[in-house]
Scaffold this active site. Structure first.
Site, PDB file in Angstrom:
ATOM      1  N   GLU A  68       0.063  -1.096   5.710  1.00 35.39           N
ATOM      2  CA  GLU A  68       1.087  -0.606   6.646  1.00 35.39           C
ATOM      3  C   GLU A  68       0.827   0.836   7.017  1.00 35.39           C
ATOM      4  O   GLU A  68       1.017   1.246   8.157  1.00 35.39           O
ATOM      5  CB  GLU A  68       2.478  -0.759   6.011  1.00 35.39           C
ATOM      6  CG  GLU A  68       3.628  -0.595   7.000  1.00 35.39           C
ATOM      7  CD  GLU A  68       4.115   0.837   7.177  1.00 35.39           C
ATOM      8  OE1 GLU A  68       4.924   1.091   8.068  1.00 35.39           O
ATOM      9  OE2 GLU A  68       3.678   1.724   6.413  1.00 35.39           O
ATOM     10  N   ASP A  97       0.828  -1.216   0.000  1.00 25.19           N
ATOM     11  CA  ASP A  97       0.000   0.000   0.000  1.00 25.19           C
ATOM     12  C   ASP A  97       0.853   1.254   0.000  1.00 25.19           C
ATOM     13  O   ASP A  97       2.037   1.224   0.347  1.00 25.19           O
ATOM     14  CB  ASP A  97      -0.897   0.013   1.245  1.00 25.19           C
ATOM     15  CG  ASP A  97      -0.090  -0.105   2.540  1.00 25.19           C
ATOM     16  OD1 ASP A  97       0.628  -1.099   2.704  1.00 25.19           O
ATOM     17  OD2 ASP A  97      -0.160   0.831   3.380  1.00 25.19           O
TER      18      ASP A  97
END
Ligand SMILES: *[C@@H]1O[C@H](CO)[C@@H](O)[C@H](O)[C@H]1NC(C)=O
Ligand SMILES: *[C@@H]1O[C@H](CO)[C@@H](O)[C@H](O)[C@H]1NC(C)=O
Ligand SMILES: *[C@@H]1O[C@H](CO)[C@@H](O)[C@H](O)[C@H]1NC(C)=O
Ligand SMILES: *[C@@H]1O[C@H](CO)[C@@H](O)[C@H](O)[C@H]1NC(C)=O
Ligand SMILES: [Zn+2]
Length: 580
Positions: A239, A172
């Site tokens: 994350e 991400d």
């Protein structure tokens, strides 16, 4: 790197770290001389010991031997090709640029995967991209999906006695703010390559790491390498929103499959190599620790009423009193051998000519001598950037309360953010906070419910304390064992012999403390040896990478150095000699 709060006060930690580093050194150089000259006779013995200290303490920051893979002796062309080959470079640019082009932005308060599948579907596109780009990986490695979008690749080794190596990164990226799109030199999802840099969201945080890991493994397979030690690559997908869906589930999955303490070492995104601004030495800085984190919410409830007949202190006034005593009572700085910052300073003291002799001596004694320690602590504390490397910070960030000019406030809320020193467990912070609340509560006959437990009864209302988001300080990873020696030795070989072929001094490999958290927070039980380390060299200001910001970019030379490092490191640790 994840931002630590919900709001927008994100500081790119690279920048933060670099600035802190510069100021840290400048602060130490400047003051210790002056401080030590104001000698007080009571400290005479300490001063004599300080002056008598040798600065030749290489043992405090040993330079470990270079380590290169056996294959390098027979044929060193592959690693040179990674670093310098034109066609390798172009292929690599294409792979990373393509990864940047697949938009994997995630927000802070996204619902879970099963509750909003459409929001997460973009990760399917990313998986498809990886499958098309790395056919050799998909043909040779076991690929497992954890919580749908978490990726775990296993490259099985032949020797079961060797614990697997775990290499991690995240899929991400943080969102691009809509109103900043016009400020980007190249569109954030174009993956533009200008001959030197690849631009775009995720190019340096951290699709570069993810792609480098896959490129390296694919290259090793193509070279016919068959590992003895299993290599696992694991990539979470949130994350930037604390990793609770991605890395958390991957951590559980791996622990269930392999057990606690089953991993040889984890390498995750983190700092790399940078020039020391004063001495010009190159410092490689694996982060071995992270500060802890806790937001404490204090909520005060008191009876309402008309403001024509108020009590002497309304709940807002009482909360103000609490805020006042919190700020008056700052946490004390402390610098113990547990803090990687001391280790870092010692590496500078032993190797750099930029520090004064007296400063060096104080730093070298700071681990065991109270007097020397107090001088170093004092020096670091004078600088607003270095002081929080050695103490818990507290910031009153939110206050809410009051509805109407003629009504007494019934409910007031205060939120205090803490970044916790590596020596301090969160329970100490909760306890300290509770004691300050009790002090105020007693003065106003208020009760206190502290983290679910009634600790004081009162009749005029009550305080309730809650934890909003808490994370213990990460266990500090070793920087003196064999695992560390292999990281340091590989770094020296790659960067001294292959990247900077004209350097005369060794590269200093020193642990550092990270002011932010990575996905490794979910992997603590897998191994003690966790390093947040992305070894590539940033020659200019490290903030050139602009992570989390406009014009995020990565130096392609740096990306290739990362691959060269992984290429040698995976081979170097493929033996029991690399075990502790
Ligand atoms: C690489 O190998 C070549 C040929 O064997 C040798 O001349 C050269 O010194 C090697 N380079 C390094 C850095 O070891
Ligand atoms: C508060 O009062 C309750 C009920 O009277 C009592 O059980 C409790 O022990 C008291 N707690 C404290 C901390 O005084
Ligand atoms: C490494 O340092 C730790 C903490 O200071 C110490 O307990 C340990 O014995 C050291 N290990 C080695 C191999 O020197
Ligand atoms: C050493 O090598 C680096 C990178 O290859 C180069 O930028 C630098 O100019 C060189 N320095 C000297 C003194 O040759
Ligand atoms: Zn990151």
């Amino acid at each position: 790197m994840v931002r630590l709060t919900e709001d927008n006060e994100v500081v790119s930690w690279y920048k933060e770290k670099f600035e802190a580093h510069k100021k840290l050194i400048a602060g130490v150089v400047g003051g210790i001389v002056v401080v030590a000259l104001i000698l007080s006779t009571t400290n005479l013995l300490s001063i004599i010991l300080l002056l008598a200290e040798s600065t030749d303490r290489k043992d405090l920051c040993p330079i470990h031997n270079k380590i290169s893979p056996q294959s390098f002796q027979f044929d060193n062309t592959t690693v040179f090709d990674i670093l310098n080959g034109e066609s390798f470079r172009l292929q690599s640019v294409q792979k990373l640029s393509g990864a940047v082009q697949v938009d994997t932005q995630i927000g802070d308060n996204q619902p879970d995967v099963e509750d909003a599948p459409e929001l997460w579907a973009k990760f399917k596109d990313f998986h498809k991209y990886l499958e098309e780009t790395f056919p050799v990986i998909y043909a040779n490695l076991k690929v497992e999906y954890v919580n749908t979008y978490g990726l775990v690749y296993t490259w099985k080794g032949s020797n079961k006695a060797l614990k697997p190596l775990l290499l991690t990164a995240h899929q991400d990226v943080v969102p691009v703010q809509k109103d900043t799109i016009k400020d980007w030199t190249y569109p954030p999802f174009e993956g533009h390559y200008d001959g030197k840099f690849i631009y775009g969201r995720g190019s340096s945080d951290c699709k570069n790491v993810l792609i480098a890991i896959l490129e390296t493994i694919e290259l090793l397979i193509n070279k016919g390498v068959e590992p003895h030690r299993t290599v696992i690559a694991a990539f979470g997908f949130d994350e930037e929103a604390s990793g609770i869906r991605g890395a958390y589930n991957i951590g559980q999955f791996l622990e269930k499959k392999l057990g606690k303490d089953s991993i040889y070492a984890i390498l995750d995104e983190g700092p790399g190599l940078m020039p020391d601004p004063l001495s010009g030495l190159i410092i490689a800085a694996p982060a071995t620790g992270e500060k802890g984190y806790i937001d404490i919410v204090a909520e005060l409830t008191t009876p309402g009423g008309h403001s024509s007949i108020p009590p002497d202190h309304t709940s807002i006034g009482i909360m103000g009193e609490l805020a006042y005593i919190i700020e008056k009572d700052q946490y004390s700085p402390l610098l113990t051998t547990k803090n990687p910052v001391l280790n870092y300073l010692q590496c500078l003291a032993v190797n750099s000519n930029a520090l004064s002799t007296l400063a060096k001596k104080a730093i070298l004694r700071a681990g065991f001598d109270k007097f020397a320690n107090s001088k170093v602590v004092k020096q670091l504390s004078q600088n607003p950037l270095s002081k929080y490397l050695i103490k818990t910070s507290q910031a009153i960030d939110i206050i809410e309360g009051g509805e109407k000019a003629n009504a007494l406030p019934e409910n007031v809320k205060l939120v205090v953010n803490h970044r916790v020193a590596v020596e301090t467990p969160l329970k100490d912070i909760r306890e300290h906070f509770t004691n300050r609340v009790i002090e105020v509560a007693k003065r106003h006959d208020l009760g206190v419910v502290s983290f679910g437990k009634t600790v004081l009864n009162g009749t005029s209302g009550h305080f309730e304390l809650r934890e909003q988001q808490g994370l213990e300080t990460a266990p500090v990873s070793p920087a003196n064992d064999t695992v560390w020696k292999y990281i340091a030795g590989t770094t020296r070989h790659v960067f001294e012999d292959l990247v900077f072929t004209n350097k005369t001094e060794p590269i200093i490999v020193s642990p550092v403390l990270m002011p932010a958290n990575t996905d490794t927070r979910h992997y603590w039980d897998l191994t003690r040896n966790i390093y947040r380390y992305s070894p590539f060299f940033s020659p200019d200001d490290i903030s050139e990478s602009h992570i989390h910001s406009v014009d995020e970019k990565v130096r392609v030379d740096g990306h290739l150095q990362l691959i060269a490092f992984f290429y040698e490191y995976i081979q170097n640790v493929d033996t029991a000699f690399a075990d502790n």
